[in-house]
Motif scaffolding. Sequence first.
Motif, PDB file in Angstrom:
ATOM      1  N   HIS A 190       0.840  -1.373  -0.077  1.00 21.80           N
ATOM      2  CA  HIS A 190       0.085  -0.080  -0.036  1.00 21.80           C
ATOM      3  C   HIS A 190       0.924   1.310  -0.078  1.00 21.80           C
ATOM      4  CE1 HIS A 190      -3.449   2.699   0.729  1.00 21.80           C
ATOM      5  NE2 HIS A 190      -2.864   2.956   1.719  1.00 21.80           N
ATOM      6  N   ARG A 191       0.865   2.091  -1.167  1.00 21.00           N
ATOM      7  CA  ARG A 191       1.571   3.329  -1.000  1.00 21.00           C
ATOM      8  C   ARG A 191       0.516   4.570  -0.617  1.00 21.00           C
ATOM      9  NH1 ARG A 191       6.621   2.392  -1.626  1.00 21.00           N
ATOM     10  NH2 ARG A 191       7.024   4.288  -2.727  1.00 21.00           N
ATOM     11  N   GLU A 192       1.231   5.715   0.149  1.00 21.40           N
ATOM     12  CA  GLU A 192       0.452   6.838   0.681  1.00 21.40           C
ATOM     13  C   GLU A 192       0.926   7.783  -0.342  1.00 21.40           C
ATOM     14  OE1 GLU A 192       1.211   7.438   4.748  1.00 21.40           O
ATOM     15  OE2 GLU A 192       0.099   5.361   5.411  1.00 21.40           O
ATOM     16  N   PRO A 193       0.111   8.534  -0.641  1.00 20.72           N
ATOM     17  CA  PRO A 193       0.435   9.711  -1.673  1.00 20.72           C
ATOM     18  C   PRO A 193       1.117  10.848  -0.653  1.00 20.72           C
ATOM     19  CG  PRO A 193      -1.828   9.492  -1.500  1.00 20.72           C
ATOM     20  CD  PRO A 193      -1.469   8.362  -0.732  1.00 20.72           C
ATOM     21  N   GLU A 194       1.879  11.765  -1.507  1.00 28.54           N
ATOM     22  CA  GLU A 194       2.414  13.021  -0.828  1.00 28.54           C
ATOM     23  C   GLU A 194       1.051  13.850  -0.882  1.00 28.54           C
ATOM     24  OE1 GLU A 194       5.345  14.037   0.050  1.00 28.54           O
ATOM     25  OE2 GLU A 194       6.071  12.240  -0.079  1.00 28.54           O
ATOM     26  N   ALA A 195       1.134  14.751  -0.221  1.00 27.85           N
ATOM     27  CA  ALA A 195       0.131  15.841   0.261  1.00 27.85           C
ATOM     28  C   ALA A 195       0.235  16.698  -1.135  1.00 27.85           C
ATOM     29  CB  ALA A 195       0.243  16.723   1.555  1.00 27.85           C
ATOM     30  N   MET A 196      -0.991  17.167  -1.313  1.00 26.86           N
ATOM     31  CA  MET A 196      -1.237  18.110  -2.500  1.00 26.86           C
ATOM     32  C   MET A 196      -0.702  19.494  -2.061  1.00 26.86           C
ATOM     33  SD  MET A 196      -1.940  17.945  -5.688  1.00 26.86           S
ATOM     34  CE  MET A 196      -2.370  18.931  -7.011  1.00 26.86           C
ATOM     35  N   PRO A 197       0.161  20.187  -2.648  1.00 27.90           N
ATOM     36  CA  PRO A 197       0.494  21.621  -2.357  1.00 27.90           C
ATOM     37  C   PRO A 197      -0.518  22.393  -2.507  1.00 27.90           C
ATOM     38  CG  PRO A 197       1.772  21.112  -4.264  1.00 27.90           C
ATOM     39  CD  PRO A 197       0.850  19.696  -3.901  1.00 27.90           C
TER      40      PRO A 197
END
Length: 124
Positions: free
Chosen positions: A71-78
């Motif tokens: 499971h991959r967690e995405p980076e927060a959207m700037p």
Amino acid sequence: MMNAMETADLAAGRGALGVGLVVAGIVVLALLIGMFLLGSRKVRDNDSRRPRPDEQPRMPEGGPVREVQEHREPEAMPRSDERLTPHELKGHGNAGTRTGAAEGRPRWDEGGSGGFGSGGPGAH
């Protein structure tokens, strides 16, 4: 009226024409087959050679490579007031993600509906 000799000459002329057409057809067919064989030989000669047995791919030392599921967690959207283009976002593909907590695959709830229009009552 035609006599027997004229009829025989006419029939012989038609027969010779028919034989000539058959012979011409056979010649054209032979030329087409010959051109195909020469063309396929030329293509085969231009192909790269087949690899030798010692040049064939080998299995890795550790055995076959297996699929990894995580499971991959995405980076927060700037947050920005301006519109960002894709190249301005950091991390393309999996480069901007990190491994997350292990989660099982989502499954259907017991009593839940199947696909749309499956006739089930749906989840209430």
